[in-house]
Design a protein around this motif. Structure first.
Motif, PDB file in Angstrom:
ATOM      1  N   TRP A  40       5.753  -6.186 -14.295  1.00 21.83           N
ATOM      2  CA  TRP A  40       4.539  -7.140 -13.662  1.00 21.83           C
ATOM      3  C   TRP A  40       4.150  -6.691 -12.322  1.00 21.83           C
ATOM      4  CZ3 TRP A  40       5.202 -11.360 -10.072  1.00 21.83           C
ATOM      5  CH2 TRP A  40       4.094 -11.891  -9.864  1.00 21.83           C
ATOM      6  N   VAL A  41       5.433  -6.386 -11.536  1.00 22.14           N
ATOM      7  CA  VAL A  41       5.220  -6.148 -10.241  1.00 22.14           C
ATOM      8  C   VAL A  41       4.645  -4.694 -10.124  1.00 22.14           C
ATOM      9  CG1 VAL A  41       6.350  -5.716  -8.179  1.00 22.14           C
ATOM     10  CG2 VAL A  41       7.253  -7.569  -9.137  1.00 22.14           C
ATOM     11  N   ARG A  42       5.054  -4.106 -11.031  1.00 25.97           N
ATOM     12  CA  ARG A  42       4.402  -2.555 -10.882  1.00 25.97           C
ATOM     13  C   ARG A  42       2.953  -2.626 -10.970  1.00 25.97           C
ATOM     14  NH1 ARG A  42       6.012   2.677 -12.076  1.00 25.97           N
ATOM     15  NH2 ARG A  42       4.668   3.905 -13.007  1.00 25.97           N
ATOM     16  N   LYS A  43       2.359  -3.350 -12.390  1.00 20.44           N
ATOM     17  CA  LYS A  43       1.022  -3.464 -12.378  1.00 20.44           C
ATOM     18  C   LYS A  43       0.236  -4.103 -11.017  1.00 20.44           C
ATOM     19  CE  LYS A  43       1.331  -4.371 -17.249  1.00 20.44           C
ATOM     20  NZ  LYS A  43       1.009  -5.160 -18.372  1.00 20.44           N
ATOM     21  N   HIS A  44       0.835  -4.843 -10.418  1.00 22.87           N
ATOM     22  CA  HIS A  44       0.124  -5.511  -8.942  1.00 22.87           C
ATOM     23  C   HIS A  44       0.080  -4.371  -8.052  1.00 22.87           C
ATOM     24  CE1 HIS A  44      -0.533  -9.824  -9.136  1.00 22.87           C
ATOM     25  NE2 HIS A  44       0.609  -9.903 -10.364  1.00 22.87           N
ATOM     26  N   ILE A  45       1.169  -3.620  -7.880  1.00 23.62           N
ATOM     27  CA  ILE A  45       1.074  -2.485  -7.194  1.00 23.62           C
ATOM     28  C   ILE A  45       0.196  -1.373  -7.255  1.00 23.62           C
ATOM     29  CG2 ILE A  45       2.738  -0.658  -5.981  1.00 23.62           C
ATOM     30  CD1 ILE A  45       5.182  -2.282  -6.473  1.00 23.62           C
ATOM     31  N   LEU A  46       0.110  -1.048  -8.599  1.00 26.77           N
ATOM     32  CA  LEU A  46      -0.989  -0.194  -8.945  1.00 26.77           C
ATOM     33  C   LEU A  46      -2.337  -0.631  -8.969  1.00 26.77           C
ATOM     34  CD1 LEU A  46       0.610   1.213 -12.316  1.00 26.77           C
ATOM     35  CD2 LEU A  46       0.334   2.634  -9.923  1.00 26.77           C
ATOM     36  N   LYS A  47      -2.355  -2.088  -8.914  1.00 28.82           N
ATOM     37  CA  LYS A  47      -3.766  -2.768  -8.549  1.00 28.82           C
ATOM     38  C   LYS A  47      -4.015  -2.730  -7.232  1.00 28.82           C
ATOM     39  CE  LYS A  47      -4.226  -4.907 -13.105  1.00 28.82           C
ATOM     40  NZ  LYS A  47      -4.342  -6.112 -13.701  1.00 28.82           N
ATOM     41  N   SER A  48      -3.203  -2.437  -6.360  1.00 27.79           N
ATOM     42  CA  SER A  48      -2.905  -2.819  -4.885  1.00 27.79           C
ATOM     43  C   SER A  48      -3.354  -4.357  -4.383  1.00 27.79           C
ATOM     44  CB  SER A  48      -4.483  -1.931  -4.114  1.00 27.79           C
ATOM     45  OG  SER A  48      -4.120  -0.601  -4.469  1.00 27.79           O
ATOM     46  N   SER A  49      -2.546  -5.044  -5.368  1.00 28.42           N
ATOM     47  CA  SER A  49      -2.559  -6.540  -5.163  1.00 28.42           C
ATOM     48  C   SER A  49      -1.091  -6.814  -4.773  1.00 28.42           C
ATOM     49  CB  SER A  49      -3.019  -7.391  -6.497  1.00 28.42           C
ATOM     50  OG  SER A  49      -2.427  -6.910  -7.463  1.00 28.42           O
ATOM     51  N   ILE A  50      -1.178  -8.025  -4.168  1.00 28.36           N
ATOM     52  CA  ILE A  50       0.201  -8.646  -3.661  1.00 28.36           C
ATOM     53  C   ILE A  50       0.601  -9.706  -4.853  1.00 28.36           C
ATOM     54  CG2 ILE A  50       1.456 -10.078  -1.902  1.00 28.36           C
ATOM     55  CD1 ILE A  50      -0.705  -9.028   0.024  1.00 28.36           C
ATOM     56  N   ARG A  67       0.925  -1.131   0.024  1.00 28.60           N
ATOM     57  CA  ARG A  67       0.071  -0.029  -0.145  1.00 28.60           C
ATOM     58  C   ARG A  67       0.797   1.135  -0.040  1.00 28.60           C
ATOM     59  NH1 ARG A  67      -3.976  -0.955   4.989  1.00 28.60           N
ATOM     60  NH2 ARG A  67      -4.353   1.396   4.574  1.00 28.60           N
ATOM     61  N   LEU A  68       2.052   1.231   0.809  1.00 24.85           N
ATOM     62  CA  LEU A  68       2.929   2.149   0.925  1.00 24.85           C
ATOM     63  C   LEU A  68       3.520   2.356  -0.549  1.00 24.85           C
ATOM     64  CD1 LEU A  68       4.358   4.627   2.222  1.00 24.85           C
ATOM     65  CD2 LEU A  68       5.910   2.972   3.265  1.00 24.85           C
ATOM     66  N   ALA A  69       4.201   1.397  -1.045  1.00 26.24           N
ATOM     67  CA  ALA A  69       4.894   1.177  -2.408  1.00 26.24           C
ATOM     68  C   ALA A  69       3.985   1.786  -3.499  1.00 26.24           C
ATOM     69  CB  ALA A  69       4.891  -0.191  -2.679  1.00 26.24           C
ATOM     70  N   LYS A  70       2.765   2.053  -3.366  1.00 25.76           N
ATOM     71  CA  LYS A  70       1.788   2.613  -4.296  1.00 25.76           C
ATOM     72  C   LYS A  70       2.367   3.997  -4.441  1.00 25.76           C
ATOM     73  CE  LYS A  70      -2.670   2.456  -6.449  1.00 25.76           C
ATOM     74  NZ  LYS A  70      -4.096   2.134  -5.848  1.00 25.76           N
ATOM     75  N   GLU A  71       2.472   4.544  -3.173  1.00 23.86           N
ATOM     76  CA  GLU A  71       2.707   6.257  -3.040  1.00 23.86           C
ATOM     77  C   GLU A  71       4.026   6.314  -3.592  1.00 23.86           C
ATOM     78  OE1 GLU A  71       1.522   7.622   0.778  1.00 23.86           O
ATOM     79  OE2 GLU A  71      -0.100   6.350   0.967  1.00 23.86           O
TER      80      GLU A  71
END
Length: 466
Positions: free
Chosen positions: A172-182, A99-103
């Motif tokens: 791929w990890v970035r997309k997960h972070i943007l979608k707030s998924s792990i 959640r923090l990584a998204k910011e």
């Protein structure tokens, strides 16, 4: 390197004469550092930086009271602020970090004026290496050569499974972070995280290898925007030689408590006087240093050019994302259309199937109706033997009636017969063996007998019904 300045006075330490203190810098000001650079004494500059150089970009630092990132982590329900970067906590509960990584995710921010000091020094051939605690990758966005950069705490540039250590696609990890998924490893199912160094993890091997050789060569250390509280990064300031000048540009003094750390107030009485400080924002301190060195215009031009490039890149990325979004929408619409067609086809098949069922039912009903009609038509034929049998019984019953009743003609028939006989009798016939009178008498007698019989028959009692 020019000989260091020494004080005229000698020092006494426990009754013994000690060599005079050497002043590497004339004082602890920015102008003293600028003079040192302009004199050509700084040829291998190392820059150490922390979160403070990115605050002007809109990224919060970690420890500033009231505004730091750690003060803003209450919403994550952490046992302590640093837990968000603790590897043990992450393994049990990775959600707060992502959640923090998204910011913090790179791509949302642009390099600051301070960041462009690095490629400027590199262009002038003065930068030995840039060591940063930051994970935001803004140094990379200035165009700084990767070889000149050491990301001591890692970055979002790469990602890795913490279980099998397989390096994964950062996009791929970035997309997960943007979608707030792990993200989980497709190979072993372990947690995947950006290669950011958490508390409890070793720093990158490259950090240790280069630090061992670089700080021995350093002839000017510039520390920007860090509180110097995280080990072993903070200890790097103690690795430079005793005659290497050190400059801190930060909102507050830092690094004074550790052995061999900064000594801005002459507390430790080091043999060499070499530490300078500028208290304030990093951008202000760097701008002032560049101005004193005669680089302000050049640095400003690099900053503006970099922003233009970033703007173009952002617009291109926006167009690319828009194209991807449009394509995704088109694909979604096509999929929806196919789904609708499939649903319609399925409904049509179901309708046809239902129609076939109904038709089959109608056929079955019609077949039953026809069979019933045939049965009704055949029924008299099947009952005919029974009727014949009944008729036979009825006839047999009639046969059981009294012979007199069966053979006695009706009164009208008798009268008709007698009348015909009387009319047919030839009263003048002489050839008859008996006379006409005799015939009439015989017929009359016969009539009486017949009538008497009829009367007797009608008056006779009928047999009892069983």
């Amino acid at each position: 390197m020019a000989s260091p300045r020494s004080s005229a006075k000698t020092r006494l330490q426990k009754g013994k004469i000690v060599e005079p203190r050497v002043h590497i810098l004339k004082d602890g000001s920015l102008s003293a550092v600028a003079e040192y650079i302009k004199e050509g004494k700084a040829k291998n500059i190392i820059v150490m930086s922390g979160a403070g150089i990115s605050t002007a970009a809109g990224i919060k630092d970690f420890r500033s009271p009231g505004t730091g990132l750690y003060d803003d982590l209450e919403k994550y329900n952490l046992p302590y602020p640093e837990a968000v970067f603790d590897i043990s906590f992450f393994k049990d509960n990775p959600s707060p970090f992502f959640r923090l990584a998204k910011e913090l995710l790179p791509g949302r921010y642009r390099p600051t004026f301070t960041h462009y000091l690095l490629p400027l020094l590199a262009r002038k051939g003065l930068l030995l290496r840039s060591y940063t605690q930051n994970i935001d990758m803004l140094e990379r966005l200035t165009g700084l050569d990767d070889e000149l950069l050491v990301e001591a705490h890692g970055s979002f540039a790469t990602s890795q499974c913490i279980k099998c250590e397989v390096v994964t696609d950062s996009k791929w990890v970035r997309k997960h972070i943007l979608k707030s998924s792990i993200p989980y490893c497709e190979t072993c199912g372990g947690l995947v995280k950006p290669t950011i160094t958490f508390f409890g993890e070793d720093l990158p091997a490259r950090f240790g290898r280069l630090a061992l050789q670089d700080f021995k060569k350093c002839d000017l250390l510039i520390v920007l925007g860090t509180s110097l509280q995280v080990e072993p990064f903070n200890r790097l300031i103690t690795r430079v030689g005793p005659e290497c000048p050190r400059l801190l540009i930060n909102r507050e003094k830092a690094g004074e408590e550790m052995h061999g750390g900064f000594d801005f107030d002459d507390k430790w009485k080091y043999p060499t006087v070499r530490d300078a400080v500028f208290l304030g924002n990093c951008d202000d301190g760097v701008r002032e240093l560049a101005k004193l060195c005669g680089w302000e215009g050049e640095l400003q031009a690099m900053f503006e050019a970099g922003n233009i490039e970033m703007q173009i890149a952002e617009e291109m990325e926006a167009l690319s994302l828009a194209a991807e979004l449009e394509e995704a929408v088109a694909v979604a619409n096509e999929a929806e259309k196919e789904a609708e067609e499939e649903a319609e086809e399925k409904a049509e098949k179901e309708a046809k199937k239902g129609a076939r069922k109904e038709a089959k039912k109608e056929i079955e009903k019609e077949t039953k109706r026809e069979a019933k009609k045939e049965a009704v038509a055949v029924e008299p034929e099947t009952k005919r033997p029974l009727q014949k049998k009944e008729e036979g019984k009825e006839k047999e019953g009639r046969q059981k009636e009294t012979p007199a009743e069966k053979d006695v003609p009706s009164e009208d028939d008798v009268v008709q017969q007698l009348s015909e006989r009387l009319l047919s009798t030839d009263l003048n016939a002489a050839s008859e063996t008996f006379t006409a009178a005799d015939e009439i008498l015989a017929v009359s007698t016969e009539s009486v007998v017949v009538v008497t019989t009829i009367v007797d028959t009608k008056e006779a009692p009928k047999p009892a019904q069983v």
